[in-house]
Write a protein that holds these residues in place. Sequence first.
Motif: not given
Length: 290
Positions: A237, A230-231, A152-153, A233-234, A156
């Motif tokens: 994910r 899109f960082d 999950s974000r 964590p993204e 992450a």
Amino acid sequence: MKLVTFRAGEREAVGRVDDDGTTVRDLTGVTGGLTLLAVIEKWDELSGRIAAATDLPALVDARLRAPIPTPRRDLFAVGKNYRDHAAEFGRSGYDTPQRSEDLPERPIVFSKATTSVTGPYDDVESHPSVTSELDYESELAVIIGKGGRGISRADALDHVWGYTIVNDVTARDVQRDHKQWLLGKSLDTHAPMGPWAVSADEITDVGSLEVSSRVNGELRQNAPVKDLIFDVPELIRVISAGITLLPGDIIATGTPAGVGVGFDPPRFLSRGDVVECAITGLGSIRNTIA
Ligand code: MG
């Protein structure tokens, strides 16, 4: 901690870099000769001992290799992940003939072959029989620590071991002509990496890091990681949704505006050019086009 893979004579081993950023100390007595990939896999067991080690021998004639010279599989990499770069690449006509500056709605994930990895100060081959349009892309690369699928974000960053720098060297003509990016992104020596693998505990806010590049001393790229579409964590994910991430996996997160193909006319690299990619807190890598 800043860890490296070094070669001294015929010997290759893992070292720890002092806070001065220059003195490399041999960790063989602590790691028992494990590779950095294996050290990352056993991080829970080894990190305390590595951090506490004292009286480590300083190396004088060590040559730095990429922190993970032979990743266990291809690098993940992300295309068009900074707004201004997505626009410049769209305008260039090398992405689609329609020259669309639209931003991606989902991360564009491709890969770079393990054999593209080379050291932080090694020469980059120009491959004149394959490409005449060589370009540079300075990027933050994430090194995965704890593997997993369906991350999950929120979880992450717990899976991030640390960070390094990758120059996602690109053969633009090959990238354009073959429609799929693998060939244009994967030529031998086209992923210079390093100089260190920096553990995540040293980086309090990854978004505040500044990614830059210079060609022959001239500043070309400079943007903070927080400009990513899109960082981190993204990206974790999305990639891990259906693919199990493994310890030591590397994700090159995308490049800011200012690459050669973004200029009109394009400013591709020539033999003898020196490309320096830097990120605050992670050092810099410097490679000559051979
Ligand atoms: Mg890239």
